[in-house]
Write a protein that holds these residues in place. Sequence first.
Motif, PDB file in Angstrom:
ATOM      1  N   PRO A  50       0.841  -1.207   0.000  1.00 61.81           N
ATOM      2  CA  PRO A  50       0.000   0.000   0.000  1.00 61.81           C
ATOM      3  C   PRO A  50       0.872   1.252   0.000  1.00 61.81           C
ATOM      4  N   GLU A  51       0.284   2.359  -0.419  1.00 60.10           N
ATOM      5  CA  GLU A  51       0.997   3.633  -0.419  1.00 60.10           C
ATOM      6  C   GLU A  51       0.454   4.516   0.693  1.00 60.10           C
ATOM      7  N   CYS A  52       1.348   5.264   1.323  1.00 64.18           N
ATOM      8  CA  CYS A  52       0.969   6.211   2.367  1.00 64.18           C
ATOM      9  C   CYS A  52       0.023   7.254   1.768  1.00 64.18           C
ATOM     10  N   GLU A  53      -1.090   7.500   2.455  1.00 65.64           N
ATOM     11  CA  GLU A  53      -2.077   8.471   1.977  1.00 65.64           C
ATOM     12  C   GLU A  53      -1.526   9.898   1.953  1.00 65.64           C
ATOM     13  N   HIS A  54      -0.508  10.162   2.756  1.00 67.42           N
ATOM     14  CA  HIS A  54       0.034  11.529   2.816  1.00 67.42           C
ATOM     15  C   HIS A  54       1.220  11.724   1.866  1.00 67.42           C
ATOM     16  N   VAL A  64       0.538   2.815  10.010  1.00 66.30           N
ATOM     17  CA  VAL A  64      -0.573   3.127  10.906  1.00 66.30           C
ATOM     18  C   VAL A  64      -1.810   3.312  10.055  1.00 66.30           C
ATOM     19  N   GLU A  65      -2.969   3.060  10.652  1.00 64.60           N
ATOM     20  CA  GLU A  65      -4.214   3.165   9.914  1.00 64.60           C
ATOM     21  C   GLU A  65      -5.209   3.978  10.724  1.00 64.60           C
ATOM     22  N   ALA A  66      -5.921   4.855  10.038  1.00 62.60           N
ATOM     23  CA  ALA A  66      -6.957   5.662  10.666  1.00 62.60           C
ATOM     24  C   ALA A  66      -8.067   5.901   9.658  1.00 62.60           C
ATOM     25  N   ASP A  67      -9.284   5.645  10.068  1.00 69.74           N
ATOM     26  CA  ASP A  67     -10.454   5.865   9.206  1.00 69.74           C
ATOM     27  C   ASP A  67     -10.297   5.215   7.835  1.00 69.74           C
ATOM     28  N   GLY A  68      -9.719   4.020   7.810  1.00 70.19           N
ATOM     29  CA  GLY A  68      -9.563   3.285   6.565  1.00 70.19           C
ATOM     30  C   GLY A  68      -8.412   3.741   5.689  1.00 70.19           C
ATOM     31  N   GLY A  81      -4.415  15.170   9.341  1.00 66.73           N
ATOM     32  CA  GLY A  81      -5.519  15.517  10.230  1.00 66.73           C
ATOM     33  C   GLY A  81      -5.866  14.475  11.282  1.00 66.73           C
ATOM     34  N   GLU A  82      -5.134  13.389  11.357  1.00 65.12           N
ATOM     35  CA  GLU A  82      -5.403  12.349  12.349  1.00 65.12           C
ATOM     36  C   GLU A  82      -4.593  12.649  13.610  1.00 65.12           C
TER      37      GLU A  82
END
Length: 89
Positions: A50-54, A64-68, A81-82
């Motif tokens: 997977p790729e980092c959302e940021h 780490v995972e937050a809100d999917g 924003g987490e």
Amino acid sequence: MTTTAPDAVGTFTATCDVCGNVYDRSFTVNTGNKVGTFDSFECAIHAMAPECEHCGCKVLGHGVEADGQIFCCAHCARMSGEDQIVDRV
């Protein structure tokens, strides 16, 4: 996965889904609904990690995972924003 006929010593080969290399030590990775055949961990990471959302880097560890959403670290999660995710202290 493309498997070829066995060679003279009975070894089967398969074609890497990423680079197309035909290799007798290829392996298959199954995760969730994804399946791939690869000739190296480098190709497997390229296709499956997977790729980092940021920041967009490949997450090779737990991340780490937050809100999917998956992040490579708490810093990137906070930048998105987490604010409840913190690094281990």
